[in-house]
Design an enzyme around this catalytic site. Structure first.
Site, short mmCIF file in Angstrom:
data_model
loop_
_atom_site.label_atom_id
_atom_site.label_comp_id
_atom_site.label_asym_id
_atom_site.label_seq_id
_atom_site.Cartn_x
_atom_site.Cartn_y
_atom_site.Cartn_z
N ARG A 291 1.16 -1.50 0.18
CA ARG A 291 -0.14 -0.15 -0.19
C ARG A 291 0.34 1.24 0.21
O ARG A 291 0.75 1.78 -0.91
CB ARG A 291 -1.23 -0.22 1.64
CG ARG A 291 -2.48 -1.09 0.74
CD ARG A 291 -3.05 -1.48 2.48
NE ARG A 291 -3.95 -1.96 1.61
CZ ARG A 291 -5.05 -2.77 2.61
NH1 ARG A 291 -4.73 -2.38 4.36
NH2 ARG A 291 -5.59 -2.94 2.22
N TYR A 436 -6.88 -0.30 -6.61
CA TYR A 436 -6.58 -2.10 -5.94
C TYR A 436 -5.68 -2.16 -4.88
O TYR A 436 -5.17 -1.08 -4.23
CB TYR A 436 -5.95 -2.83 -7.43
CG TYR A 436 -3.86 -2.08 -7.87
CD1 TYR A 436 -3.61 -1.11 -7.14
CD2 TYR A 436 -3.99 -2.34 -8.84
CE1 TYR A 436 -2.16 -0.63 -7.63
CE2 TYR A 436 -3.23 -1.82 -9.42
CZ TYR A 436 -2.32 -0.44 -8.65
OH TYR A 436 -0.92 0.21 -9.81
N GLU A 437 -5.40 -2.74 -4.53
CA GLU A 437 -4.48 -2.66 -2.96
C GLU A 437 -5.63 -2.52 -1.92
O GLU A 437 -5.11 -1.84 -0.98
CB GLU A 437 -3.20 -2.16 -3.35
CG GLU A 437 -2.27 -2.82 -3.81
CD GLU A 437 -2.25 -4.74 -3.43
OE1 GLU A 437 -2.18 -4.92 -2.53
OE2 GLU A 437 -1.60 -4.98 -5.08
N GLY A 438 -6.72 -2.83 -2.02
CA GLY A 438 -7.14 -2.14 -1.04
C GLY A 438 -8.26 -0.83 -1.61
O GLY A 438 -7.40 -0.14 -1.66
N GLN A 443 -9.82 2.17 2.68
CA GLN A 443 -9.02 2.39 3.02
C GLN A 443 -8.71 3.75 4.05
O GLN A 443 -8.58 4.02 5.11
CB GLN A 443 -7.61 3.27 2.21
CG GLN A 443 -6.91 2.53 1.27
CD GLN A 443 -6.18 1.29 2.02
OE1 GLN A 443 -4.93 1.78 2.36
NE2 GLN A 443 -6.58 0.04 1.62
#
Length: 579
Positions: A291, A436-438, A443
């Site tokens: 992240r 992406y990546e959460g 977040q």
């Protein structure tokens, strides 16, 4: 028409003065031999690789994209050769431990490298971007035989890892995944199921692909508590191909040179990483690094957009500007950077980009301190601050990267919409980083609910204490930073109170709260930058740019924080439901 040069001077300012990293490294035994000249040498070499090798492949990689045939993927022309140069330069080993063949340098220097890679060629950098996070995950949780077998391969670049989470029915909600892992008598597992949207799931940069796969053991609990993590190599030690197949690649809006794959696991051999049913805990070691790197993607796009828009604005002549600098002769048409609307756009691009750099590098520096500080209390505090900053860096930086790329495209006018000028590629490439990546919404929830409310506000108070240290040092903007910190304290107290009777309230305001904290961090970045630059200006006129940036931030951008506070206050009214 597209170019990128690493902003080495600003990078040096952040490392040497804003973070005072060389002094901090001297107090950490792991980095005692790392000094400023070494750091600058690393950055200069990374800049040469990024601008000389990767940047020329950016547009051509976008035009060519990847090709899939019979389970094999070919990357754009030049990508494989660039990866060989990356390996030969020792870049995969930069921040890895010497015992695994690494160079043992700080993650802070790796963060600067990542910014350059993403700014110069986001699609190419997708293949390498997850490697360090996977290295950290295996280092922390893999059995010793697996560490000995695979960590040196990741460090050398011989192997490139992937992260295999998403399934058709399980995107953000990983608790819905169905991929299965059956234990075998020899201690291995056989994995079966499908994964999709896997970056670098198949490619021709190296034959050593290592899949980190989330799957369920038989009789595992439902939801996220029943997920385990497995290492599944593309090839087994005897050279045979494992039972993993690439069924196709996605045709995407951006990062077209990155192979986004659908994978089928048909009894593929794998090994358990960490404890059974605690795969997410093991993966979070990887996710924090991932992240941060995604946040650096936003920074890279903002910087590249700023550079190209500024160059274009100096050359493009349209109309006479209402005013021009003293000594500039009148002309039938002026460069558009003399026009106020364009100056506002360009100043916003430069000011936000430089502020994001300070905050992003600070996050990496905190990760170094969390791992290597001598005192346990210092490690814990650094870990809390890094945990608080990570969702902000990821979400706020990527949001700014996309919107600043859009603002840069506006500087180009109609030409910006034409692929020849390439700013449209920056806009397209930047959009995925918000997902992406959460996703950025996740977040925001993570920040407010887990890192502030569940934490009882401890980490936030530690951040505000850092702000107070800066205001105590004086400087032109100390009073404004202090006032913003006071507003944050009052606001968070109200959020705690409101949440007691309205469980949905923090979810309604999470996005605004994250952006508020993002602007507050930029206020801290620019207040500190201005104070430091003022002391250095007498010996170097370059620092005037920092003073100008701070003036612009506190005059034009600081009100963004008041907007977010106002939105949070009005959100006390519940939302209606759509019919």
């Amino acid at each position: 028409m597209w170019q990128y040069q690493a902003p080495l001077r600003d990078m040096r300012f952040v490392l040497e003065h804003w973070l005072q990293a060389p002094a901090a490294w001297s107090e950490l035994p792991a980095f005692a031999e790392v000094d400023l000249p070494l750091a600058l040498q690393v950055l200069e070499e990374a800049a040469r690789f990024s601008s000389g090798v990767l940047a020329p492949l950016n547009a051509s990689g976008d035009r060519q994209g990847c090709r899939w045939q019979d389970g094999e993927v070919s990357t754009p022309e030049g990508f494989a050769a660039a990866y060989r140069a990356f390996m030969e330069g020792g870049w995969p080993a930069l921040a890895c431990a010497p015992e695994h063949g690494g160079q043992g340098l700080p993650q802070l220097l790796d963060a600067a490298l990542q910014e350059m890679l993403y700014a110069s060629n986001h699609a190419w950098a997708m293949y390498t971007g997850i490697a360090h996070g996977a290295y950290l995950c295996l280092q922390a949780h893999a059995p010793q035989p697996l560490k000995e077998r695979y960590l040196p391969a990741i460090v050398s670049g011989e192997s490139l890892p992937t992260m295999c989470l998403t399934e058709p029915q399980a995107g953000s909600d990983v608790g819905l995944l169905r991929c299965r892992a059956e234990p075998q008598d020899d201690g291995t597992y056989r994995l079966s199921g499908s994964k999709l949207l896997i970056s670098g799931g198949e490619h021709d940069l190296t034959d050593g692909i290592l899949h980190l796969v989330l799957a369920r053991l038989p009789e595992a609990p439902a939801g996220t508590r029943g997920i385990s993590l497995f290492l599944v190599p593309k090839r087994l030690d005897d050279g045979r191909r494992n039972a993993v197949r690439c069924d196709g690649i996605e045709h995407k809006m951006g990062i077209k040179g990155s192979a986004t794959c659908s994978l089928s696991f048909d009894g593929a051999q794998g090994w358990l990483i960490g404890e059974a049913n605690r795969g997410l805990a093991a993966l979070f070691v990887m996710m924090n690094s991932a992240r941060l790197h995604v946040g650096l993607q936003g920074l890279g796009h903002a910087e590249a957009a700023w550079q190209n828009a500024a160059d274009y604005a100096r050359e493009r002549r349209q109309m006479r500007a209402p005013s021009r600098p003293e000594g500039v002769a009148a002309a039938p048409a002026d460069p558009i950077h003399y026009h106020p609307a364009m100056r506002l756009a360009l100043l916003r691009l430069r000011t936000v980009s430089q502020g994001l750099r300070a905050i992003g590098y600070w996050g990496a520096h905190l990760l170094d301190q969390a791992e290597h500080a001598v005192l346990e209390a210092e490690r814990q505090q650094a870990a809390r601050l890094a945990g608080l900053l990570t969702p902000v860096i990821k979400a706020f930086s990527t949001d700014q990267g996309f919107h600043l790329a859009s603002e840069a495209l506006q500087v180009f006018g109609g030409y910006g919409y034409i692929s020849e000028y390439a700013i449209e590629q920056t806009l397209r490439d930047s959009r995925i980083a918000m997902i992406y990546e959460g996703s950025n919404e996740i977040q925001a929830n993570d920040l407010l609910l887990r890192k502030v409310l569940d934490d009882g506000g401890v980490a936030l108070e530690e951040l505000l204490a850092v702000f107070e240290q800066e205001t105590a040092a004086g400087g032109a903007y100390a009073e404004q930073l202090s006032a913003l910190g006071a507003k944050l304290r009052v606001l968070v107290k109200g959020i705690f109170n409101q949440t007691e009777g309205d469980a949905e309230f923090p979810y309604r305001i999470a996005g605004d709260f994250l952006h508020l904290l993002g602007w507050a961090l930029l206020a801290y970045a620019w207040a500190r930058s201005a104070r430091l630059a003022n002391a250095l200006l007498a010996n170097d006129p370059w620092y005037q740019e920092k003073l100008d940036g701070a003036t612009f931030f506190f005059s034009y951008l600081m009100p963004e924080s008041d907007l977010r506070i106002a939105r949070i206050n009005v959100a006390r009214a519940t939302l209606g439901f759509l019919a």
